[in-house]
Design a protein around this motif. Structure first.
Motif, PDB file in Angstrom:
ATOM      1  N   SER A 150     -41.556  19.970  11.613  1.00 29.58           N
ATOM      2  CA  SER A 150     -41.420  19.260  12.972  1.00 29.58           C
ATOM      3  C   SER A 150     -39.826  19.495  13.565  1.00 29.58           C
ATOM      4  O   SER A 150     -39.635  19.373  14.761  1.00 29.58           O
ATOM      5  CB  SER A 150     -41.826  17.784  12.896  1.00 29.58           C
ATOM      6  OG  SER A 150     -41.054  17.406  11.956  1.00 29.58           O
ATOM      7  N   GLN A 151     -39.103  19.388  12.582  1.00 26.45           N
ATOM      8  CA  GLN A 151     -37.671  19.564  12.829  1.00 26.45           C
ATOM      9  C   GLN A 151     -37.186  21.079  13.105  1.00 26.45           C
ATOM     10  O   GLN A 151     -36.422  21.250  14.084  1.00 26.45           O
ATOM     11  CB  GLN A 151     -36.675  18.848  11.918  1.00 26.45           C
ATOM     12  CG  GLN A 151     -37.223  17.301  11.675  1.00 26.45           C
ATOM     13  CD  GLN A 151     -36.395  16.969  10.421  1.00 26.45           C
ATOM     14  OE1 GLN A 151     -35.784  17.643   9.704  1.00 26.45           O
ATOM     15  NE2 GLN A 151     -36.483  15.574  10.489  1.00 26.45           N
ATOM     16  N   CYS A 152     -37.604  22.009  12.585  1.00 30.70           N
ATOM     17  CA  CYS A 152     -37.087  23.480  12.418  1.00 30.70           C
ATOM     18  C   CYS A 152     -37.918  24.179  12.869  1.00 30.70           C
ATOM     19  O   CYS A 152     -37.612  25.365  13.422  1.00 30.70           O
ATOM     20  CB  CYS A 152     -36.394  23.665  11.135  1.00 30.70           C
ATOM     21  SG  CYS A 152     -37.631  24.196   9.965  1.00 30.70           S
ATOM     22  N   HIS A 153     -39.195  23.718  13.185  1.00 31.11           N
ATOM     23  CA  HIS A 153     -40.278  24.517  13.770  1.00 31.11           C
ATOM     24  C   HIS A 153     -40.617  25.847  12.920  1.00 31.11           C
ATOM     25  O   HIS A 153     -40.990  26.850  13.468  1.00 31.11           O
ATOM     26  CB  HIS A 153     -39.993  24.831  15.077  1.00 31.11           C
ATOM     27  CG  HIS A 153     -39.695  23.521  15.950  1.00 31.11           C
ATOM     28  ND1 HIS A 153     -40.749  22.849  16.261  1.00 31.11           N
ATOM     29  CD2 HIS A 153     -38.519  23.191  16.377  1.00 31.11           C
ATOM     30  CE1 HIS A 153     -40.178  21.800  16.962  1.00 31.11           C
ATOM     31  NE2 HIS A 153     -38.701  21.982  17.261  1.00 31.11           N
TER      32      HIS A 153
END
Length: 222
Positions: A150-153
């Motif tokens: 969810s943060q770096c995809h």
């Protein structure tokens, strides 16, 4: 260019090993019969087959059985000669997704492989030590089916751990040892020579290699 026949095979392992089995079968080097065995790096079949067709040279293929490799072989043969590779007696493809090393292991040659490697390394415990040192270490990383971070995809990966325990683990260890970096070129001839020296004459040539040797009989008799 002046060959009586050409055998195309996957790579350096087969290029080194097949002449040993040919010598065991016919008592002569293949080059003395005008037969050239060429390792083509797995993906260059079409290039070589085009040259073979232009020079009208009899040809054979000894191929790994992985799905991707079979597709390459079939496409090259179809595009070059208009032939269905599955119906060609001069094309020998290993079964069950095997490559050459897996074919040897599945055919019961694990002891001969270990003995040959230990001999080359001048250490009778080399393969055993190899397995002990690498057991439970990271073999590779593989993509999971988890949602992206969810943060770096980015995709989520996990470590694949080697497991050399038990009988199956020992087979995996031997396979990794004989197919590791530079190992194929280093061990191929010694392994083939050890197999060709087995006291049981019926086991001196692996099953699928025997099929190739029989297919070459017509060329040897010329």
């Amino acid at each position: 260019m002046f060959s009586k026949a050409i055998v195309l095979c996957e790579g350096i392992t087969e290029e080194q090993a097949l002449p040993v089995y040919f010598r065991e079968q016919y008592g002569i080097e293949p080059v003395f019969c005008g037969i050239n065995i060429i390792g083509i790096g797995g993906r260059n079949y079409k290039t070589f087959l085009s040259l073979i067709k232009n020079f009208n040279i009899p040809w054979f293929i000894f191929s790994d059985g992985e799905s991707s490799t079979k597709r390459i072989v079939k496409k090259a043969v179809l595009n070059t000669f208009g032939l269905n590779a599955e119906k060609c007696d001069n094309i020998i493809i290993l079964d069950n997704e095997e490559n050459y090393e897996k074919h040897l292991l599945n055919s019961g040659y694990i002891n001969e492989i270990v003995e040959a490697i230990n001999m080359i390394e001048d250490n009778m415990n080399f393969v055993k030590n190899y397995a002990n040192e690498r057991d439970r270490t990271v073999a590779k990383r593989e993509k999971t089916n988890l949602p992206k971070c969810s943060q770096c995809h980015q995709d989520i990966y996990k470590d694949v751990i080697r497991d050399y325990s038990g009988a199956e683990g020992w087979v995996n260890a031997v396979y990794d040892c004989c197919t590791g970096q530079q190992a194929k070129a280093k061990y191929a001839t010694a392994v083939a020579e050890r197999i060709a020296s087995i006291s049981d004459i019926n086991r001196r040539i692996p099953p699928k290699v025997k099929v190739l040797m029989e297919a070459l009989k017509s060329i040897v008799k010329q």
